[in-house]
Design a protein around this motif. Sequence first.
Motif, PDB file in Angstrom:
ATOM      1  N   CYS A 189       2.596   8.354  -9.103  1.00 32.45           N
ATOM      2  CA  CYS A 189       2.497   8.926  -7.763  1.00 32.45           C
ATOM      3  C   CYS A 189       2.259  10.436  -7.841  1.00 32.45           C
ATOM      4  O   CYS A 189       1.402  10.975  -7.140  1.00 32.45           O
ATOM      5  N   CYS A 233      -2.795   4.527  -6.002  1.00 30.41           N
ATOM      6  CA  CYS A 233      -1.485   4.180  -6.574  1.00 30.41           C
ATOM      7  C   CYS A 233      -1.277   2.665  -6.576  1.00 30.41           C
ATOM      8  O   CYS A 233      -0.785   2.094  -7.554  1.00 30.41           O
ATOM      9  N   GLN A 234      -1.665   1.997  -5.493  1.00 27.30           N
ATOM     10  CA  GLN A 234      -1.509   0.544  -5.410  1.00 27.30           C
ATOM     11  C   GLN A 234      -2.358  -0.163  -6.467  1.00 27.30           C
ATOM     12  O   GLN A 234      -1.900  -1.091  -7.128  1.00 27.30           O
ATOM     13  N   HIS A 292      -5.013   8.240  -1.707  1.00 30.72           N
ATOM     14  CA  HIS A 292      -3.956   8.368  -2.707  1.00 30.72           C
ATOM     15  C   HIS A 292      -3.100   7.103  -2.779  1.00 30.72           C
ATOM     16  O   HIS A 292      -2.772   6.631  -3.869  1.00 30.72           O
ATOM     17  N   CYS A 293      -2.739   6.557  -1.629  1.00 36.50           N
ATOM     18  CA  CYS A 293      -1.926   5.325  -1.607  1.00 36.50           C
ATOM     19  C   CYS A 293      -2.705   4.162  -2.209  1.00 36.50           C
ATOM     20  O   CYS A 293      -2.148   3.349  -2.951  1.00 36.50           O
ATOM     21  N   CYS A 298      -6.413   6.394   3.315  1.00 37.54           N
ATOM     22  CA  CYS A 298      -5.238   6.439   2.421  1.00 37.54           C
ATOM     23  C   CYS A 298      -5.657   6.432   0.950  1.00 37.54           C
ATOM     24  O   CYS A 298      -5.168   5.604   0.175  1.00 37.54           O
ATOM     25  N   TYR A 327      -1.125  12.340  -6.693  1.00 45.30           N
ATOM     26  CA  TYR A 327      -1.044  13.369  -5.659  1.00 45.30           C
ATOM     27  C   TYR A 327      -1.700  14.664  -6.123  1.00 45.30           C
ATOM     28  O   TYR A 327      -2.457  15.282  -5.383  1.00 45.30           O
ATOM     29  N   LEU A 336       0.824  -1.210   0.000  1.00 42.95           N
ATOM     30  CA  LEU A 336       0.000   0.000   0.000  1.00 42.95           C
ATOM     31  C   LEU A 336       0.860   1.263   0.000  1.00 42.95           C
ATOM     32  O   LEU A 336       0.515   2.256  -0.639  1.00 42.95           O
ATOM     33  N   CYS A 337       1.984   1.236   0.669  1.00 40.66           N
ATOM     34  CA  CYS A 337       2.834   2.430   0.793  1.00 40.66           C
ATOM     35  C   CYS A 337       4.009   2.446  -0.178  1.00 40.66           C
ATOM     36  O   CYS A 337       4.967   3.187   0.019  1.00 40.66           O
ATOM     37  N   ASP A 338       3.943   1.657  -1.238  1.00 39.74           N
ATOM     38  CA  ASP A 338       5.013   1.616  -2.238  1.00 39.74           C
ATOM     39  C   ASP A 338       4.726   2.593  -3.383  1.00 39.74           C
ATOM     40  O   ASP A 338       5.018   2.305  -4.545  1.00 39.74           O
ATOM     41  N   CYS A 339       4.187   3.740  -3.059  1.00 32.95           N
ATOM     42  CA  CYS A 339       3.769   4.703  -4.086  1.00 32.95           C
ATOM     43  C   CYS A 339       4.898   5.131  -5.003  1.00 32.95           C
ATOM     44  O   CYS A 339       4.689   5.361  -6.192  1.00 32.95           O
TER      45      CYS A 339
END
Length: 172
Positions: free
Chosen positions: A53, A131-132, A127-128, A125, A57, A43-46
């Motif tokens: 990304c 991106c995921q 945006h995250c 989250c 954003y 999830l946080c590998d944007c």
Amino acid sequence: MNKTEPLKPHEITPKPANPQSAPQTLPPQPYAARPKVQWSTGLCDCFDDPSNCCVTYCCPCITFGRIAEIVDRGQTSCVSASRIYVALASIGCACLYTCTYRTKLRGVYSLQEDPCADCCVHFWCTHCALCQEYRELKNRGFNPAIGWIANADRMDGATTTPPFVGTGMTRL
């Protein structure tokens, strides 16, 4: 001729017609019972895809529109999904719409509901999560930026693995 009793819904394995015969194989697992697989990225590998990304954003409606068009296999256009996103974001409830596409994507690829429920992921989250989902589609062979029709043409009619469709209601 040896009669067998009809199967009852609560029985897991069918009874063999002849006690000496081997047990019958089970029918394919229902969709909900299939094993869930991990997402291809976290999830946080944007920043694994820096260009997406940045786009997400600055303008998450674009990323969401692209995802929606691919997940709906062209039934929803990128523009219409983006407009709906903007309208719902203006009143603060876009996550209620975007989480449904995360659920659809998870259903198609039998992905785990990770790290929590889809609505929570999109609420906390957004945006995250977008991106995921975008990266997941790219890792599965799609290019969400070019839309559904171009992806279908590029794949020469061969699409990714379709979801398992249950048999529906049957009579006993």
